[in-house]
Scaffold this active site. Structure first.
Site, mmCIF file in Angstrom:
data_model
loop_
_atom_site.group_PDB
_atom_site.id
_atom_site.type_symbol
_atom_site.label_atom_id
_atom_site.label_comp_id
_atom_site.label_asym_id
_atom_site.label_seq_id
_atom_site.Cartn_x
_atom_site.Cartn_y
_atom_site.Cartn_z
ATOM 1 C CG ASP A 181 -1.613 11.236 2.250
ATOM 2 O OD1 ASP A 181 -1.944 10.344 1.796
ATOM 3 O OD2 ASP A 181 -0.952 12.058 3.956
ATOM 4 C CD1 TRP B 212 -1.110 2.282 2.250
ATOM 5 C CD2 TRP B 212 -2.582 1.563 1.095
ATOM 6 N NE1 TRP B 212 -2.650 3.638 2.345
ATOM 7 C CE2 TRP B 212 -2.768 2.850 1.686
ATOM 8 C CE3 TRP B 212 -3.910 1.263 0.256
ATOM 9 C CZ2 TRP B 212 -4.088 3.674 1.335
ATOM 10 C CZ3 TRP B 212 -5.208 2.079 -0.126
ATOM 11 C CH2 TRP B 212 -5.176 3.371 0.660
ATOM 12 C CG MET B 213 2.575 5.114 -2.143
ATOM 13 S SD MET B 213 3.501 5.515 -3.414
ATOM 14 C CE MET B 213 2.509 5.526 -4.270
ATOM 15 C CD1 TRP C 208 -3.383 4.221 4.855
ATOM 16 C CD2 TRP C 208 -4.536 3.778 6.697
ATOM 17 N NE1 TRP C 208 -3.208 5.504 5.751
ATOM 18 C CE2 TRP C 208 -3.924 4.633 7.059
ATOM 19 C CE3 TRP C 208 -5.857 3.464 7.327
ATOM 20 C CZ2 TRP C 208 -3.972 5.499 8.301
ATOM 21 C CZ3 TRP C 208 -5.933 4.195 8.672
ATOM 22 C CH2 TRP C 208 -5.562 4.693 8.786
ATOM 23 C CD GLU D 279 -7.367 13.693 5.986
ATOM 24 O OE1 GLU D 279 -6.926 13.171 6.799
ATOM 25 O OE2 GLU D 279 -7.530 13.758 4.841
ATOM 26 C CG ASP E 20 -1.447 15.455 7.769
ATOM 27 O OD1 ASP E 20 -1.048 14.475 7.913
ATOM 28 O OD2 ASP E 20 -2.986 15.541 7.479
#
Ligand code: DQQ
Length: 582
Positions: free
Chosen positions: A54, A51-52, A78, A238, A182
């Site tokens: 941001d 998984w990837m 995720w 975010e 973030d």
């Protein structure tokens, strides 16, 4: 063992330094269907597996580009407690080499995950990471990490500051400890020498806010009394991003440099979790009072967001820019999620890609940003392209463009339209929602007027599957309105995928401007740029027939008015070397 290690290091050097830059085009021309391979992009960034989401902390350091990314090394979905910072480096933003994870959950303040953040260069020119840690109570904290060895251009190892966590949610501001994350790249105030950074948040009444923190030493941070920006009812905000742009010019700017304020504007980008879209505001910034005054804003109209602009009207989220001092440009990274079902992602063994990095600058009229794929991606083009010039597309035409690897291509097309008086009138009773208009005006529908005309990509031989990217021109009072659509509704016979049609208006005047589309096609990715980068739409598609050699490319005109292709260039694309396992 040692030989293979040496070989892998050697090929790494080849990739990075172009000692022997061999880029043979090894496309497996096999039609065999394999979920993992068939949909794997050839030139979009992704880890070798799993998984990837941001992009984090993009930067250039000692001649190398770095990208970090939110990554679950344990699987293709995720996970709420095993997110690490994946890390890759590149010489050219096209070919990437994977390094060890930069940050992993190891400390009480990040034991449940190392979430998104950014890199800032301090005055000693050392990169510092600010990132969100998820602690044992699932509370969010901001933390600092610095390179273990700043002379290593690969920045392989990062040390977490013993002072962590360095920012905590302030209950006085009604901030929930699970809505505090973030951090942006920090910038310095020239009148007081203090660092400033923004953190995304929301208040309990659903007001989205960006909190401002200030610091003298990058370790002790004090929260400003008032939020830097806030808007009601937009929910958690975010991955904020904040940077200056030139009013006149395409060069990028470093946020920490002092500028003549008459020549710049400031962009604030926020990612809204409730709608999963990235929006940006353009405005001015009073550096003394730390007040941001956007020219546009979030206004709720019948529960719809208006007056805000999106980077992309398809799939594109949690984006982040960086200033590339080598090419004096601002570069945008953004995450493109899958549109397939979870079971397929698990079977594929991977999920999530990054959009092709985009160079970004302010449009001449100052109303919006222009985005264009970084020029380096053009080195994957196999020359010469297939070309068409001054070709009239009569009503009802479908014309195949052969000679291109249609599942792995870069296509640029521009149209000239006349007979504008024959454009369909916009009906005042219609909902002026472009996505809705695109859904209603699918590429298939033949009706009165100018368009739909455009590209038909990833098409199967008998048209059971295709994705269309097209324009439709409408008349509205004395003006014309140009609609750009990316229609995935027929992209796959597998209807379990998300087949949503995307759409947006393009701010061009068809009387003077040509109508252009550039589309990057990469197996399961279709990334389109309308009006020379004014409107972007990224989408994910999973054809079952139109794969590899069995994919076709067409141009079409399904309107009732003829249009002219001013110019078309279609390139087959080479495969980039991206995080290959050695
Ligand atoms: N993804 C990260 C968060 C961020 C979200 C977690 C946005 O830090 O808010 O993986 O996609």
């Amino acid at each position: 063992m040692r030989t293979s290690w040496l070989l892998s290091k050697f090929s790494f050097l080849i990739i990075l330094y172009g000692v022997v830059h061999i880029e043979a085009f090894h496309q497996t021309h096999s039609s065999t269907f394999n979920l993992n391979q068939t949909y794997k992009p050839s030139f979009h960034f992704q880890p070798s597996k799993n998984w990837m989401n941001d992009p984090n902390g993009p930067m250039r350091y000692k001649g190398l580009y770095h990208i970090f990314y939110q990554h679950n090394p344990k699987g293709a979905i995720w996970s709420n407690n095993s997110i690490v910072w994946g890390h890759s480096v590149s010489k050219d933003l096209v070919n990437w080499f994977s390094l060890q994870h930069a940050l992993t959950p190891t400390k009480p303040y990040d034991i449940n995950g190392c979430w998104s953040g950014s890199v800032t260069f301090l005055s000693n020119n050392r990169p510092n990471i600010l990132y969100t840690g998820i602690d044992k109570n699932n509370h969010q904290t901001q933390n600092l990490a610095i390179p273990k060895n700043a002379s290593d251009p690969f920045l392989r190892e990062w040390i977490k500051s013993p002072k962590n966590p360095i920012m905590l949610p302030n209950i006085v501001n009604k901030i929930n400890a699970t809505s505090f994350r973030d951090p942006t790249t920090a910038w310095i105030g020239h009148h007081d020498g203090l660092w400033r950074v923004l953190v995304g948040s929301q208040q309990k009444d659903n007001r989205g806010i960006t909190l401002l923190f200030k610091s003298k030493d990058f370790i002790n941070w004090i929260q400003a009394k008032y939020p830097f920006y806030s808007a009601k009812k937009i929910g958690m905000l975010e991955c904020p991003d904040f940077f200056p742009v030139l009013i006149n010019g395409t060069f990028g700017l470093d946020t920490s440099i002092k500028y003549d304020h008459d020549s710049i504007r400031y962009v604030l980008k926020v990612s809204l979790i409730d709608v999963s879209h990235d929006y940006y505001l353009i405005g001015t910034y009073d550096t003394i009072k730390d007040v941001y005054i956007p020219k546009n804003g979030f206004e709720q109209n019948n529960n719809e967001l208006t007056l805000v602009i999106r980077y992309d009207y398809g799939k594109f989220y949690a984006s982040k820019t960086f200033y590339d001092d080598a090419k004096k440009r601002r570069v945008l990274w953004g995450w493109i999620n899958e549109s397939s079902i979870r079971e397929d992602d698990v079977q594929k063994g991977w999920s999530g890609i990054q959009a092709i990095p985009r160079t970004l600058w302010l449009d001449k009229l100052g109303k919006q940003l222009i985005q264009w794929p970084i020029v380096e991606i053009e080195k994957l083009r196999i020359n010469p392209p297939v070309k068409l010039h001054s070709k009239v597309l009569k009503r009802g035409t479908l014309l195949e463009i052969s000679g291109v690897t249609a599942a792995q291509a870069d296509v640029e097309i521009s149209f000239e339209v006349n007979d504008l008086e024959k454009a369909q009138a916009l009906n005042p009773s219609w909902k002026m929602d472009p996505q809705h208009l695109c859904t209603e005006n699918g590429s298939k529908v033949k009706e009165t007027g100018l368009g739909p005309f455009g590209l038909l990509v990833l098409a199967s031989k008998n048209m059971q599957e295709y994705t269309s990217i097209f324009f439709k021109v409408f008349r509205a009072n004395k003006k014309h309105v140009v609609l750009m659509c990316s229609d995935q509704s027929r992209s796959s016979l597998n209807h379990k995928n998300d087949l949503t049609t995307y759409g947006a208006f393009v701010d061009v005047n068809p009387i003077y401007d040509e109508l252009s589309i550039r589309t990057l096609i990469d197996h399961s990715v279709v990334e389109s740029f309308g009006g020379q980068g004014k409107t972007c739409i990224a989408s994910r598609v999973y054809p079952t027939l139109a794969i590899n050699d069995n994919a076709h490319l067409h141009v079409f005109n399904n309107g009732t008015v003829d249009v002219k292709i001013e110019k078309l260039s279609a390139w087959s694309m080479k495969k980039a070397k991206i995080n290959e396992i050695h």
